[in-house]
Scaffold this motif. Structure first.
Motif, PDB file in Angstrom:
ATOM      1  N   PRO A   1       0.831  -1.212   0.000  1.00  0.00           N
ATOM      2  CA  PRO A   1       0.000   0.000   0.000  1.00  0.00           C
ATOM      3  C   PRO A   1       0.857   1.250   0.000  1.00  0.00           C
ATOM      4  CG  PRO A   1       0.019  -1.017   2.166  1.00  0.00           C
ATOM      5  CD  PRO A   1       0.738  -1.976   1.252  1.00  0.00           C
ATOM      6  N   GLY A   2       0.228   2.382  -0.246  1.00  0.00           N
ATOM      7  CA  GLY A   2       0.972   3.626  -0.332  1.00  0.00           C
ATOM      8  C   GLY A   2       1.490   4.124   0.996  1.00  0.00           C
ATOM      9  N   SER A   3       0.821   3.793   2.077  1.00  0.00           N
ATOM     10  CA  SER A   3       1.237   4.247   3.405  1.00  0.00           C
ATOM     11  C   SER A   3       1.276   3.054   4.347  1.00  0.00           C
ATOM     12  CB  SER A   3       0.276   5.309   3.936  1.00  0.00           C
ATOM     13  OG  SER A   3      -1.042   4.800   4.011  1.00  0.00           O
ATOM     14  N   ALA A   4       1.864   3.300   5.501  1.00  0.00           N
ATOM     15  CA  ALA A   4       2.002   2.227   6.486  1.00  0.00           C
ATOM     16  C   ALA A   4       0.639   1.779   6.972  1.00  0.00           C
ATOM     17  CB  ALA A   4       2.853   2.685   7.663  1.00  0.00           C
ATOM     18  N   PRO A   5       0.316   0.520   6.915  1.00  0.00           N
ATOM     19  CA  PRO A   5      -0.984   0.052   7.419  1.00  0.00           C
ATOM     20  C   PRO A   5      -1.047   0.128   8.927  1.00  0.00           C
ATOM     21  CG  PRO A   5       0.386  -1.800   6.768  1.00  0.00           C
ATOM     22  CD  PRO A   5       1.133  -0.561   6.375  1.00  0.00           C
ATOM     23  N   ASP A   6      -2.232   0.472   9.424  1.00  0.00           N
ATOM     24  CA  ASP A   6      -2.495   0.531  10.869  1.00  0.00           C
ATOM     25  C   ASP A   6      -1.548   1.513  11.573  1.00  0.00           C
ATOM     26  OD1 ASP A   6      -2.726  -1.838  13.621  1.00  0.00           O
ATOM     27  OD2 ASP A   6      -3.685   0.082  13.263  1.00  0.00           O
ATOM     28  N   GLY A   7      -1.454   2.711  11.029  1.00  0.00           N
ATOM     29  CA  GLY A   7      -0.665   3.747  11.687  1.00  0.00           C
ATOM     30  C   GLY A   7       0.818   3.526  11.552  1.00  0.00           C
ATOM     31  N   SER A   8       1.535   4.001  12.540  1.00  0.00           N
ATOM     32  CA  SER A   8       2.988   3.943  12.495  1.00  0.00           C
ATOM     33  C   SER A   8       3.549   2.591  12.898  1.00  0.00           C
ATOM     34  CB  SER A   8       3.576   5.016  13.429  1.00  0.00           C
ATOM     35  OG  SER A   8       3.136   4.798  14.761  1.00  0.00           O
ATOM     36  N   GLN A   9       2.727   1.694  13.422  1.00  0.00           N
ATOM     37  CA  GLN A   9       3.231   0.396  13.857  1.00  0.00           C
ATOM     38  C   GLN A   9       3.556  -0.511  12.693  1.00  0.00           C
ATOM     39  OE1 GLN A   9       3.998  -0.354  16.970  1.00  0.00           O
ATOM     40  NE2 GLN A   9       3.335   1.690  17.611  1.00  0.00           N
TER      41      GLN A   9
END
Length: 404
Positions: free
Chosen positions: A282-290
């Motif tokens: 995905p384009g960003s980290a899944p489930d926040g910064s974790q």
């Protein structure tokens, strides 16, 4: 450093005092030592540490035990051991080489000392799982027999391996690839520190000695490390798991570094797998910064439901009644009749059964015209179904038959 040395020395002396009967419960004791794992990492990373040899010996003793938890405790340090072994001089890391060869020779044989085959069974699509239902795949009449036979097909992905007494230029990466295969088979049990170590190892092995190393935070001069494509494929498998288990940034960086090295070496297999992994992220980290992402699978019930267009006895009866332009009063809800002519509402509606099986429906109508009241009550006969439609086989229903 002195604190880490003291923690490791206490651990070494504690292990020597254990008996064979206490080994089974020792895994729980290791899990409670939160400071032991960082201390062991610092000892492994220190090239001049005097405790490196006894630490490697004790890690091998833990791996020789029959307890799976103790074996996984040793295996969590494998990425850091591989990095230290490959970047150092072979003569200065003899204890690490002995540990790696010992783990390899233990893994290639079973409990009886026979050669071990690593294999899996091809799953059959004709049997339901949490990912699919056979009914959703349509007709399988042409392939049902072939798919059922797949249950007996065993695919070997790692065959018999010979024992090794020393590393050579020819067998070095054969052994290391097999060790990474063993690590990846248990990667779900590895702690977060091991996930970080495998990402760190992958990045450093791929960019050491190349211009890309100047862009890294660590600038320790290192020589280029020879890598083979199969070893890089195993690194990709470990990094992919780490990306979705708390190491999103480090995993993405390691993935880019492996692709960078694969492009320089023109290795087709790491390029194919690495680009496929990168395209699926995905384009960003899944489930926040974790960086955690749980595989969400929609589990549907396997109970077969009756379709609305299923032909049943009730559907045939309803269709027959509709064709003959009649009402089906087979249920109590359909038997009750309410007459609401305009604004006038019925006050009494009852069916009085007669001894001969006939009944009557009394309808009361009240109206107001010209200031006067006008009301009338009229009883209509109800004829049982068995009298007028005997062939339908419904005995507890009545027809409303107007006398006109």
């Amino acid at each position: 450093m002195a604190t880490d040395r003291g923690i490791v020395e206490d651990w070494l002396s504690e292990f020597k005092a254990l008996s064979e009967t206490q080994m089974s419960g020792y895994a729980g004791v290791l899990d409670q030592k939160n400071t032991l794992v960082p201390a062991l990492y610092s000892i492994i990373q220190d090239p001049d540490s005097e405790l490196l040899e006894p630490v490697c010996h004790q890690l091998f003793e833990l791996y020789r035990s029959s307890e799976d938890c103790l074996r996984r405790f040793t295996l969590q340090f494998l990425p850091e051991l591989l990095w230290v072994y490959l970047r150092r001089d072979r003569h200065s890391s003899g204890c690490i080489e002995a540990l790696l060869l010992g783990i390899y020779n233990l893994e290639i044989v079973d409990k009886d000392g026979n050669g071990k085959l690593f294999s899996f069974l091809i799953p059959s699509l004709s049997k339901p799982s949490i990912y699919h239902e056979p009914s959703s795949l349509g007709s399988m009449a042409l392939t049902e027999g072939a798919l059922c036979q797949h249950d007996l097909i065993r695919v070997i992905y790692s065959g018999l391996h010979p024992q090794r007494e020393t590393f050579t230029a020819q067998n070095r990466f054969e052994v290391l690839c097999f060790l990474m295969l063993c690590y990846n088979s248990l990667v779900v049990y590895m702690p977060h520190s091991s996930h970080r170590a495998v990402c760190r190892m992958s990045s450093r092995l791929c960019v050491s000695g190349f211009p890309r190393q100047q862009l890294k935070a660590w600038t320790t001069p290192c020589m280029r490390v020879l890598l083979e494509p199969q070893f890089m494929v195993q690194m990709l498998a470990a990094v992919y798991h780490a990306i979705y288990n708390g190491e999103w940034d480090a995993g993405r960086e390691a993935l880019d570094d492996i692709l960078y090295r694969a492009q320089l070496e023109l290795y087709s297999e790491p390029l194919l797998l690495g680009n496929a992994m990168k395209s699926s992220l995905p384009g960003s980290a899944p489930d926040g910064s974790q960086g955690r992402k749980v595989l969400q699978v929609e589990v549907t019930s396997s109970i077969r439901r009756i379709s609305r267009c299923t032909i049943t006895a009730a559907s045939i009866r309803r269709l027959r009644w509709k064709r003959e332009d009649c009402f089906d009063f087979s249920s109590d809800a359909e038997f009750s009749l309410t007459i609401l002519p305009g604004r006038h509402a019925p006050q009494d509606s009852a069916a009085n059964h007669e001894p001969g099986g006939r009944g009557s429906l009394t309808v009361t109508h009240e109206g107001r015209q010209g200031g006067g009241d006008r009301s009338w009550r009229r009883a209509f006969p109800l004829t049982p179904v068995s009298h007028c439609k005997r062939e339908r086989g419904v005995s507890n229903a009545y027809f409303f038959r107007h006398p006109c």
